[in-house]
Scaffold this motif. Sequence first.
Motif, short mmCIF file in Angstrom:
data_model
loop_
_atom_site.label_atom_id
_atom_site.label_comp_id
_atom_site.label_asym_id
_atom_site.label_seq_id
_atom_site.Cartn_x
_atom_site.Cartn_y
_atom_site.Cartn_z
N ARG A 1 0.84 -1.20 0.00
CA ARG A 1 0.00 0.00 0.00
C ARG A 1 0.88 1.25 0.00
O ARG A 1 0.61 2.21 -0.71
N LYS A 2 1.93 1.21 0.80
CA LYS A 2 2.89 2.32 0.86
C LYS A 2 3.57 2.52 -0.49
O LYS A 2 3.71 3.64 -0.97
N ALA A 3 3.99 1.41 -1.10
CA ALA A 3 4.65 1.47 -2.40
C ALA A 3 3.70 2.03 -3.47
O ALA A 3 4.10 2.85 -4.30
N TYR A 4 2.45 1.60 -3.43
CA TYR A 4 1.45 2.07 -4.39
C TYR A 4 1.28 3.58 -4.26
O TYR A 4 1.27 4.31 -5.25
N ARG A 5 1.14 4.06 -3.03
CA ARG A 5 0.96 5.50 -2.78
C ARG A 5 2.16 6.28 -3.30
O ARG A 5 2.02 7.34 -3.91
N LYS A 6 3.36 5.76 -3.06
CA LYS A 6 4.58 6.45 -3.49
C LYS A 6 4.66 6.50 -5.02
O LYS A 6 5.01 7.52 -5.59
N GLU A 7 4.32 5.39 -5.68
CA GLU A 7 4.42 5.31 -7.15
C GLU A 7 3.33 6.10 -7.86
O GLU A 7 3.55 6.66 -8.92
N ASN A 8 2.11 6.11 -7.30
CA ASN A 8 0.97 6.70 -7.98
C ASN A 8 0.51 8.05 -7.44
O ASN A 8 -0.33 8.71 -8.04
N GLY A 9 1.02 8.43 -6.29
CA GLY A 9 0.66 9.72 -5.71
C GLY A 9 -0.72 9.76 -5.07
O GLY A 9 -1.16 10.81 -4.62
N VAL A 10 -1.39 8.64 -5.06
CA VAL A 10 -2.71 8.53 -4.43
C VAL A 10 -2.78 7.23 -3.65
O VAL A 10 -2.04 6.28 -3.93
N ALA A 11 -3.69 7.18 -2.71
CA ALA A 11 -3.86 5.97 -1.91
C ALA A 11 -4.55 4.88 -2.73
O ALA A 11 -5.40 5.18 -3.57
N PRO A 12 -4.21 3.63 -2.48
CA PRO A 12 -4.90 2.53 -3.16
C PRO A 12 -6.30 2.33 -2.55
O PRO A 12 -6.66 2.95 -1.56
N SER A 13 -7.05 1.42 -3.13
CA SER A 13 -8.36 1.06 -2.60
C SER A 13 -8.25 0.64 -1.14
O SER A 13 -7.27 0.02 -0.74
N ASP A 14 -9.26 0.99 -0.34
CA ASP A 14 -9.26 0.59 1.07
C ASP A 14 -9.20 -0.93 1.22
O ASP A 14 -8.77 -1.43 2.26
N ASP A 15 -9.63 -1.65 0.19
CA ASP A 15 -9.67 -3.11 0.26
C ASP A 15 -8.37 -3.78 -0.21
O ASP A 15 -8.28 -5.00 -0.25
N MET A 16 -7.37 -2.98 -0.53
CA MET A 16 -6.06 -3.54 -0.87
C MET A 16 -5.30 -3.80 0.43
O MET A 16 -5.11 -2.90 1.24
N MET A 17 -4.91 -5.05 0.63
CA MET A 17 -4.18 -5.42 1.84
C MET A 17 -2.71 -5.00 1.72
O MET A 17 -2.24 -4.72 0.62
N PRO A 18 -2.00 -4.96 2.83
CA PRO A 18 -0.58 -4.60 2.79
C PRO A 18 0.26 -5.52 1.90
O PRO A 18 1.34 -5.15 1.46
N THR A 19 -0.26 -6.71 1.60
CA THR A 19 0.46 -7.64 0.74
C THR A 19 0.25 -7.32 -0.74
O THR A 19 0.92 -7.88 -1.59
N GLY A 20 -0.72 -6.44 -1.02
CA GLY A 20 -1.04 -6.10 -2.40
C GLY A 20 -2.27 -6.81 -2.92
O GLY A 20 -2.81 -6.44 -3.95
#
Length: 66
Positions: free
Chosen positions: A42-61
């Motif tokens: 989730r942290k990596a997604y936010r860093k790469e895309n500049g926005v938070a991922p879906s609330d239903d995305m787990m820390p494992t992706g």
Amino acid sequence: MVDCELLSKCGFFSKYQDSKQAACSGFIAMYCKGSKMDDCKRKAYRKENGVAPSDDMMPTGSMIAN
């Protein structure tokens, strides 16, 4: 260990912190408040895309099936 710096902004944590599902509480213990904090997808997604991922995305992706 300190909590993740994004905890207050994390949709997964907000949505599932009180969940009785063992998987959710386990992920929160490991990724949000534990040793795998730097491995959070989730942290990596936010860093790469500049926005938070879906609330239903787990820390494992993976996504939580509703």
